[in-house]
Design a protein around this motif. Sequence first.
Motif, short mmCIF file in Angstrom:
data_model
loop_
_atom_site.label_atom_id
_atom_site.label_comp_id
_atom_site.label_asym_id
_atom_site.label_seq_id
_atom_site.Cartn_x
_atom_site.Cartn_y
_atom_site.Cartn_z
N ASN A 219 0.83 -1.11 -0.07
CA ASN A 219 -0.03 0.24 -0.03
C ASN A 219 0.86 1.42 0.05
OD1 ASN A 219 -2.86 0.11 -0.10
ND2 ASN A 219 -2.83 -1.39 1.57
N TRP A 220 2.15 1.14 0.51
CA TRP A 220 2.90 2.29 0.37
C TRP A 220 2.97 2.78 -0.97
CZ3 TRP A 220 5.04 5.71 3.72
CH2 TRP A 220 6.13 6.64 2.97
N HIS A 221 3.05 1.77 -1.75
CA HIS A 221 3.12 2.15 -3.26
C HIS A 221 1.82 2.78 -3.92
CE1 HIS A 221 7.38 0.79 -4.27
NE2 HIS A 221 6.93 0.21 -3.16
N SER A 222 0.92 2.98 -3.31
CA SER A 222 -0.22 3.69 -3.50
C SER A 222 -0.16 5.10 -3.36
CB SER A 222 -1.57 2.94 -3.13
OG SER A 222 -1.72 3.17 -1.97
N LYS A 223 0.65 5.56 -2.73
CA LYS A 223 0.57 7.08 -2.18
C LYS A 223 -0.64 7.29 -1.29
CE LYS A 223 2.93 9.01 -6.08
NZ LYS A 223 2.73 10.27 -7.08
N ALA A 227 -6.03 5.47 -6.68
CA ALA A 227 -5.86 5.70 -8.14
C ALA A 227 -4.98 4.71 -8.70
CB ALA A 227 -5.81 7.30 -8.40
N ALA A 228 -3.97 4.82 -8.19
CA ALA A 228 -2.64 4.02 -8.97
C ALA A 228 -1.72 3.47 -7.91
CB ALA A 228 -1.78 4.91 -9.66
N LEU A 229 -1.24 2.39 -8.58
CA LEU A 229 -0.14 1.56 -7.51
C LEU A 229 0.94 1.99 -8.64
CD1 LEU A 229 0.33 -0.46 -5.24
CD2 LEU A 229 0.25 -2.28 -7.17
N TYR A 230 2.31 2.20 -7.77
CA TYR A 230 3.30 2.87 -8.51
C TYR A 230 4.83 1.89 -8.38
CZ TYR A 230 1.04 7.30 -9.00
OH TYR A 230 0.15 8.35 -9.32
N TRP A 231 5.02 1.69 -9.52
CA TRP A 231 6.39 0.46 -9.55
C TRP A 231 7.34 0.73 -8.83
CZ3 TRP A 231 5.69 -2.41 -14.74
CH2 TRP A 231 6.90 -3.61 -14.65
N HIS A 232 7.92 2.13 -8.60
CA HIS A 232 9.07 2.25 -7.68
C HIS A 232 9.11 3.50 -6.86
CE1 HIS A 232 9.99 1.70 -12.21
NE2 HIS A 232 10.83 0.87 -11.75
N TRP A 233 9.65 3.26 -5.62
CA TRP A 233 9.90 4.29 -4.86
C TRP A 233 11.42 4.11 -4.25
CZ3 TRP A 233 11.68 4.43 0.43
CH2 TRP A 233 11.32 5.51 0.99
N SER A 234 11.75 5.62 -4.06
CA SER A 234 13.26 5.81 -3.66
C SER A 234 13.33 6.50 -2.39
CB SER A 234 13.87 6.15 -4.77
OG SER A 234 14.96 7.03 -4.34
N PRO A 235 14.20 6.21 -1.47
CA PRO A 235 14.44 7.03 -0.43
C PRO A 235 14.89 8.54 -0.58
CG PRO A 235 16.08 5.37 -0.32
CD PRO A 235 15.07 5.03 -1.38
N ILE A 266 -3.81 -4.22 -0.70
CA ILE A 266 -4.51 -3.34 -1.41
C ILE A 266 -6.18 -3.87 -1.79
CG2 ILE A 266 -2.45 -2.80 -2.80
CD1 ILE A 266 -3.84 -4.15 -5.18
N SER A 267 -6.62 -2.77 -2.06
CA SER A 267 -8.21 -2.99 -2.32
C SER A 267 -8.66 -3.28 -3.89
CB SER A 267 -8.98 -1.56 -2.13
OG SER A 267 -8.55 -0.50 -2.97
N LYS A 268 -9.55 -3.86 -4.06
CA LYS A 268 -10.00 -4.08 -5.42
C LYS A 268 -10.33 -2.75 -6.02
CE LYS A 268 -13.14 -6.50 -8.38
NZ LYS A 268 -14.58 -7.28 -8.31
N GLU A 269 -10.52 -1.80 -5.62
CA GLU A 269 -10.87 -0.49 -6.23
C GLU A 269 -9.31 -0.03 -6.81
OE1 GLU A 269 -12.74 4.11 -5.14
OE2 GLU A 269 -11.89 2.71 -3.60
N LEU A 270 -8.37 -0.06 -6.15
CA LEU A 270 -7.10 0.23 -6.60
C LEU A 270 -6.79 -0.57 -7.98
CD1 LEU A 270 -4.46 1.73 -6.51
CD2 LEU A 270 -3.61 0.32 -4.94
N TYR A 271 -7.00 -1.92 -7.84
CA TYR A 271 -6.68 -2.77 -8.81
C TYR A 271 -7.64 -2.39 -10.02
CZ TYR A 271 -7.46 -7.18 -11.56
OH TYR A 271 -7.70 -7.96 -12.75
N GLU A 272 -9.09 -2.20 -9.73
CA GLU A 272 -9.76 -1.77 -11.05
C GLU A 272 -9.26 -0.41 -11.54
OE1 GLU A 272 -12.31 -3.30 -12.16
OE2 GLU A 272 -12.28 -5.09 -10.88
N LYS A 277 -8.83 -0.46 -15.58
CA LYS A 277 -9.36 0.60 -16.55
C LYS A 277 -8.36 1.33 -17.43
CE LYS A 277 -13.08 1.70 -13.02
NZ LYS A 277 -13.61 2.73 -12.23
N ASN A 278 -7.20 0.74 -17.35
CA ASN A 278 -6.22 1.20 -18.27
C ASN A 278 -6.27 0.93 -19.72
OD1 ASN A 278 -3.29 2.07 -19.19
ND2 ASN A 278 -2.89 -0.18 -19.44
N PRO A 279 -6.02 1.89 -20.66
CA PRO A 279 -6.60 1.56 -21.87
C PRO A 279 -5.91 0.44 -22.68
CG PRO A 279 -6.37 3.93 -21.54
CD PRO A 279 -5.81 3.38 -20.33
#
Length: 477
Positions: A219-223, A227-235, A266-272, A277-279
């Motif tokens: 969930n940290w990667h969802s900010k 709305a979105a799950l992000y691939w990368h995070w950097s300190p 994570i939630s299903k809402e984030l996944y959806e 919903k990505n084109p």
Amino acid sequence: MKNTLGLLLVGTLGALAAPAQTKRSAGPPPAARDVIAPVGIVKNLSDSALLDVVQRQTFRYFWHFAHPVSGLARERDNTVRAVYYWDYINEADDSPNLSTATFGPEACAIGGTGMGVMATVVAVHRGWVSQAAALHRLTKIVDFLAKADCYHGIYPHFMNGATGKTIAFDRIDDGADIVETSYLLMGLLTAKAYFNGTTLPERYFQKRVQQMWAAADWNWHSKGGTAALYWHWSPTNDFQMNFPVVGYDEALITYIMAASSPNHPISKELYENCWVKNPGWRNGKTYYGYELPLDTYDKGGPLFFEQYTYLDIDPNGLTDNHGIDYAQQTRNHTLINRAYCLENPKHYKGYGANCWGLTAGDSYKGYVAHCPSVDLGVIQPTAALSSFPYTPAFSMQVLRHLYYDLGAQLWGPYGFADGFSETRNWYAKTHLAIDQGPIVVMIENYRSGLPWRLFMGDPDVQKGLARLGFTSKRAQR
């Protein structure tokens, strides 16, 4: 927050951690019987015997070429600068498109390590190495990772196998990578399910894996949003990469792992919102008579889209509440890729019924995500061989051609080299963890279904699949 896993483990392993100080919990070191000698080309093998030879020799990459300090899988077995092409390219384009990286003998792949862990389970099952030696190696890996760089429980893409320090992929990609971590933890959960006994080495390994699994904060990667799950995070660079995990592609497993988390699902809402919903998610077109439900690349993207997630997720009988049949998706994408190679619109030498398979791997231009849209005349052996569960007869045609007809150019101590182009008379000398691992694991899924059975039986995984709206026949067995 870095290395939170190591801090977590100090207080949680309790009594099980104490025996590790004497190394008794790790089991004995590998004995002579656990040294796998390479073999050359053996004539007149049956299909089953040939699969044995190929799986076993390919496994040597993870068993004998693993990093000696950590046991992690090295990224590749050459130490020269690798050029990574991610955009659309053509034969005439000789300029690097996006990224270059220099890999030395210390560079290890977190995702490749997860695949190596799965391959180690196969090795014990097939009798190539002993359970004691395998547990010794796997415990070495998790003990090392408990002290290595880790960001909110998520590991980097590349890691120094001697020090545990992050190796930056590029200037701002120098921290956590949730996609690579999903492959690592998928492999470790599979091994945990296999080594499920009550002996001290097994209990110790199970506890280590469970703590890693519990610490991963997806969930940290969802900010903090949906709305979105992000691939990368950097300190140092935070979410500056700004790269959402969208598909359809190899990252489906990341959503499944993230939804399956016992502590940070994570939630299903984030996944959806981010994935479905990505084109680029849904296709629905028909190519060569085969409908492609997902993936908006023309004629499908590289075949690793249908292999990485499904190393341990069984697509057979897997459907979702959007009407997608994942057995159809995986098989048809593979058949479309093969049909394109048989059509061979660019008239490359060698393409045919016994030589097909476009996926990411080394080429004469560097590392390229080959597919019908990016066809340079380069075939990756892993493409057809890791498709055995979907196209067994067609994959066997390719295997026999690679082994008996092209073995002099491709066969080596770690199995088949990573790629080749007969048009250019170019044959790779390299092997990559993320290409060798799927060969071992997916052939085993075809032969016995063991990796699928182990991972799909995990209660957390079943809960995660259900949370995202998936239905699996394996849950009913």
